[in-house]
Design a protein around this motif. Sequence first.
Motif, PDB file in Angstrom:
ATOM      1  N   SER A   1      37.275  43.170  53.344  1.00 45.67           N
ATOM      2  CA  SER A   1      37.123  44.552  52.906  1.00 45.67           C
ATOM      3  C   SER A   1      37.326  44.660  51.390  1.00 45.67           C
ATOM      4  O   SER A   1      36.586  45.361  50.703  1.00 45.67           O
ATOM      5  N   TYR A   2      38.327  43.963  50.881  1.00 48.57           N
ATOM      6  CA  TYR A   2      38.601  43.956  49.444  1.00 48.57           C
ATOM      7  C   TYR A   2      37.430  43.348  48.684  1.00 48.57           C
ATOM      8  O   TYR A   2      36.979  43.884  47.669  1.00 48.57           O
ATOM      9  N   SER A   3      36.912  42.239  49.186  1.00 47.17           N
ATOM     10  CA  SER A   3      35.777  41.565  48.559  1.00 47.17           C
ATOM     11  C   SER A   3      34.554  42.481  48.528  1.00 47.17           C
ATOM     12  O   SER A   3      33.856  42.566  47.523  1.00 47.17           O
ATOM     13  N   LYS A   4      34.311  43.199  49.617  1.00 49.27           N
ATOM     14  CA  LYS A   4      33.173  44.116  49.663  1.00 49.27           C
ATOM     15  C   LYS A   4      33.327  45.229  48.632  1.00 49.27           C
ATOM     16  O   LYS A   4      32.365  45.599  47.968  1.00 49.27           O
ATOM     17  N   ARG A   5      34.537  45.759  48.511  1.00 53.78           N
ATOM     18  CA  ARG A   5      34.778  46.816  47.522  1.00 53.78           C
ATOM     19  C   ARG A   5      34.536  46.306  46.102  1.00 53.78           C
ATOM     20  O   ARG A   5      33.960  47.007  45.269  1.00 53.78           O
ATOM     21  N   ILE A   6      34.980  45.096  45.839  1.00 51.14           N
ATOM     22  CA  ILE A   6      34.780  44.502  44.507  1.00 51.14           C
ATOM     23  C   ILE A   6      33.288  44.378  44.208  1.00 51.14           C
ATOM     24  O   ILE A   6      32.826  44.749  43.125  1.00 51.14           O
ATOM     25  N   TYR A   7      32.521  43.854  45.162  1.00 51.34           N
ATOM     26  CA  TYR A   7      31.090  43.654  44.929  1.00 51.34           C
ATOM     27  C   TYR A   7      30.335  44.975  44.876  1.00 51.34           C
ATOM     28  O   TYR A   7      29.372  45.116  44.130  1.00 51.34           O
ATOM     29  N   ARG A   8      30.762  45.972  45.637  1.00 50.32           N
ATOM     30  CA  ARG A   8      30.140  47.299  45.554  1.00 50.32           C
ATOM     31  C   ARG A   8      30.384  47.885  44.157  1.00 50.32           C
ATOM     32  O   ARG A   8      29.483  48.469  43.557  1.00 50.32           O
ATOM     33  N   LYS A   9      31.587  47.724  43.655  1.00 53.14           N
ATOM     34  CA  LYS A   9      31.908  48.216  42.306  1.00 53.14           C
ATOM     35  C   LYS A   9      31.080  47.470  41.261  1.00 53.14           C
ATOM     36  O   LYS A   9      30.544  48.069  40.329  1.00 53.14           O
ATOM     37  N   ARG A  10      30.963  46.146  41.434  1.00 57.04           N
ATOM     38  CA  ARG A  10      30.160  45.345  40.505  1.00 57.04           C
ATOM     39  C   ARG A  10      28.693  45.783  40.535  1.00 57.04           C
ATOM     40  O   ARG A  10      28.037  45.857  39.496  1.00 57.04           O
ATOM     41  N   ALA A  11      28.196  46.109  41.724  1.00 53.52           N
ATOM     42  CA  ALA A  11      26.813  46.571  41.844  1.00 53.52           C
ATOM     43  C   ALA A  11      26.617  47.884  41.089  1.00 53.52           C
ATOM     44  O   ALA A  11      25.601  48.072  40.410  1.00 53.52           O
ATOM     45  N   LYS A  12      27.581  48.777  41.187  1.00 54.98           N
ATOM     46  CA  LYS A  12      27.476  50.062  40.480  1.00 54.98           C
ATOM     47  C   LYS A  12      27.518  49.857  38.966  1.00 54.98           C
ATOM     48  O   LYS A  12      26.738  50.463  38.228  1.00 54.98           O
ATOM     49  N   ILE A  13      28.397  49.008  38.520  1.00 55.83           N
ATOM     50  CA  ILE A  13      28.509  48.751  37.071  1.00 55.83           C
ATOM     51  C   ILE A  13      27.229  48.104  36.550  1.00 55.83           C
ATOM     52  O   ILE A  13      26.683  48.536  35.527  1.00 55.83           O
TER      53      ILE A  13
ATOM     54  N   ILE B   1      21.864  36.176  41.039  1.00 58.61           N
ATOM     55  CA  ILE B   1      22.738  35.006  40.873  1.00 58.61           C
ATOM     56  C   ILE B   1      24.201  35.446  40.804  1.00 58.61           C
ATOM     57  O   ILE B   1      25.075  34.804  41.380  1.00 58.61           O
ATOM     58  N   ILE B   2      24.470  36.547  40.117  1.00 58.00           N
ATOM     59  CA  ILE B   2      25.847  37.011  39.942  1.00 58.00           C
ATOM     60  C   ILE B   2      26.444  37.521  41.248  1.00 58.00           C
ATOM     61  O   ILE B   2      27.554  37.155  41.617  1.00 58.00           O
ATOM     62  N   TYR B   3      25.727  38.390  41.957  1.00 56.71           N
ATOM     63  CA  TYR B   3      26.316  38.963  43.171  1.00 56.71           C
ATOM     64  C   TYR B   3      25.312  39.344  44.253  1.00 56.71           C
ATOM     65  O   TYR B   3      25.709  39.753  45.349  1.00 56.71           O
TER      66      TYR B   3
END
Length: 186
Positions: free
Chosen positions: A8-20, A79-81
Amino acid sequence: MFEIYLSSYSKRIYRKRAKITTFVGMLCILLISSLLHFGFEFFGRIKWTGALFAVNESIWEHLKIGFFGGFIFYIIEYIIYGRRFENFVVGKSVALFLIPFLTAVFYFLYTAFFTENLFFDIMTLFLAIIIAQLVSLGITLSKKKIKKAPFVILIILLLILFPLLTYFPPKIPHLFYDFAHNRYGI
């Protein structure tokens, strides 16, 4: 229990990275597209570079640099995410269709009322990129799984059509004709 938290934490991190990266991507795609505009001249008008770079001032060539600007950025983003999202390819495929489509729509709308203007030309591309990026983000983050195959086919077709119609432009004046140099194609 700990694995669920990490997932769940990993998904939140990648969702945030996608938004940024969606917002960073708006400027990066515009910058890459701008560089692609001048690449053909920079590399000495070598004919094969016309597959990627704008070879003239026609509308088609400007649509091509928007498409390839997005394509280059999306490869880096993948490549990044990108592998972390089930709908990444679908979202970016839609964006790669929307960037040139919306650029053309906005261009023809504004030139119907005003004379052509470099500032408005850049803004039509930037507005198309912004909309495409936001739509792409929504699709990428969607929990509904979307089949990739039709979208991959769309991108393959665009990857073929943009260079092909640079070398063999149809005689459609408002799309393929370079009024600045009075010619079609290279």
